[in-house]
Design an enzyme around this catalytic site. Structure first.
Site, PDB file in Angstrom:
ATOM      1  N   HIS A 107       0.824  -1.246   0.011  1.00  0.00           N
ATOM      2  CA  HIS A 107      -0.203   0.043   0.026  1.00  0.00           C
ATOM      3  C   HIS A 107       0.824   1.126   0.087  1.00  0.00           C
ATOM      4  CE1 HIS A 107       1.130  -0.542   4.260  1.00  0.00           C
ATOM      5  NE2 HIS A 107       0.895   0.629   4.303  1.00  0.00           N
ATOM      6  N   ASP A 109       0.458   5.043   1.644  1.00  0.00           N
ATOM      7  CA  ASP A 109      -0.355   5.637   3.236  1.00  0.00           C
ATOM      8  C   ASP A 109      -1.198   6.737   2.690  1.00  0.00           C
ATOM      9  OD1 ASP A 109       0.839   4.068   4.700  1.00  0.00           O
ATOM     10  OD2 ASP A 109       2.571   5.155   5.354  1.00  0.00           O
ATOM     11  N   HIS A 258       4.675   0.148  -0.059  1.00  0.00           N
ATOM     12  CA  HIS A 258       5.433  -0.554   1.124  1.00  0.00           C
ATOM     13  C   HIS A 258       4.506  -1.411   1.921  1.00  0.00           C
ATOM     14  CE1 HIS A 258       3.288   2.820   3.307  1.00  0.00           C
ATOM     15  NE2 HIS A 258       3.507   2.023   4.336  1.00  0.00           N
ATOM     16  N   ARG A 274       5.320   6.201  14.843  1.00  0.00           N
ATOM     17  CA  ARG A 274       5.021   6.572  13.644  1.00  0.00           C
ATOM     18  C   ARG A 274       4.493   7.797  13.297  1.00  0.00           C
ATOM     19  NH1 ARG A 274       0.572   5.941   9.667  1.00  0.00           N
ATOM     20  NH2 ARG A 274       1.246   4.914   7.809  1.00  0.00           N
TER      21      ARG A 274
HETATM   22  C1  SIN Z   1       2.968   1.381   7.769  1.00  0.00           C
HETATM   23  O1  SIN Z   1       2.676   0.731   6.636  1.00  0.00           O
HETATM   24  O2  SIN Z   1       2.924   2.385   7.988  1.00  0.00           O
HETATM   25  C2  SIN Z   1       3.853   0.356   8.711  1.00  0.00           C
HETATM   26  C3  SIN Z   1       5.061  -0.519   8.047  1.00  0.00           C
HETATM   27  C4  SIN Z   1       5.657  -1.384   9.058  1.00  0.00           C
HETATM   28  O3  SIN Z   1       5.329  -1.447  10.324  1.00  0.00           O
HETATM   29  O4  SIN Z   1       6.638  -1.795   8.770  1.00  0.00           O
END
Ligand code: SIN
Length: 283
Positions: A107, A109, A258, A274
């Protein structure tokens, strides 16, 4: 005094990502160094700062070198003492008791926003002994490698993005009640976008958010999106990040997909801070 000591920038793959050593992001960064880091971000799409040990407020201050904070849609994961920083954890569960692994499945973000975040930043707090890597697929490389007929077919197409696509295999955690009103019902973005800072074209697809392609029947649209996803996520375009203690990694959502890998011992905790940074409307 500036945080710069002896900066080294080393490629992490032939196409995506650099490792940065010799900087302590808890200390002030002078404008020339900030400009160099921003340039590296635009050129390489993933920056991995090693050996950082930041509190949530320190992380917030550090990421402001790269832009303004994008308020995340789902407030459920906000840290109580520093709500602009959220957490990623493998210890949360869906209401039905199943474990929730955030970020599993390819995906980009918050593409369901009219102006999706340009960057996402994670800072490792607690990692499993092994596994839990994050993979990045370079959508500009993928575009460049497409055959001319497919390029011609898709350039100019648009897609409708929603919070949770009815076609997505991965189910998201429901929005917190206070967040629902602020999240757009649907937005339309091009399937091929031009990066606003480096001018390169890339695919802009998202299997968890794209609901439809206007003007295309659903079976054809889903087949096309599957083909593009398979193409974009082939190993030649993927950088796999193996987390180390102290890593702070930031990536460019404008040109990457990612995914997190839930392939580790779930008795161990994987917990990261995050935050995301504001971006532009894709064109
Ligand atoms: C995310 O998709 O923001 C998280 C990625 C992760 O936890 O590696």
């Amino acid at each position: 005094m500036s945080a710069s000591v002896d900066l080294t920038i080393t490629p992490l793959s032939t196409h995506t990502g650099v490792e940065i050593r010799g900087i302590d992001l808890s200390r002030p960064v002078d404008p020339a160094l900030a400009a160099r880091l921003n340039r590296a971000f635009v050129d390489h799409a993933v920056l991995v700062f090693r050996d950082q040990h930041l509190t949530a407020p320190e992380m917030l201050a550090a990421v402001r070198l790269f832009g303004e904070v994008f308020p995340q849609h789902n407030t459920r994961f906000a840290l109580p003492d520093c709500p602009l920083i959220h957490y990623i954890s493998n210890q949360d569960r869906f209401p039905d008791g199943r474990r929730y692994i955030p970020g599993e499945g390819w995906h980009t973000d918050h593409s369901n926003d009219a102006m999706p975040p340009k960057a996402t930043v994670l800072h490792a707090v607690t990692l499993p002994d092994r596994g839990g890597d994050t993979e990045f697929a370079n959508l500009q490389q993928a575009w460049a490698a497409l055959d001319p007929a497919t390029r011609q077919r898709i350039d100019g197409l648009q897609a409708v993005h929603v919070y949770q696509s009815s076609h997505s295999a991965r189910k998201l955690m429901g929005l917190a009640p206070d967040a629902r009103a602020a999240v757009p019902a649907a937005v339309v973005h091009p399937i091929v976008r031009t990066h606003p800072e480096n001018g390169r074209k890339g695919l802009y697809i998202n299997p968890i958010r794209i609901e439809s392609i206007p003007g295309m029947e659903e079976p054809e649209a889903l087949a096309l999106l599957d083909t593009l996803l398979d193409h974009a996520t082939q190993p030649a375009f993927v950088y796999r990040h193996r987390w180390q203690a102290g890593d702070l990694a930031m990536w460019d959502n404008r040109c990457l997909l990612h995914k997190a890998n839930g392939d580790y011992d779930m008795a161990q905790t994987r917990y990261l801070y995050r935050v995301m940074l504001k971006g532009d409307a894709p064109v």
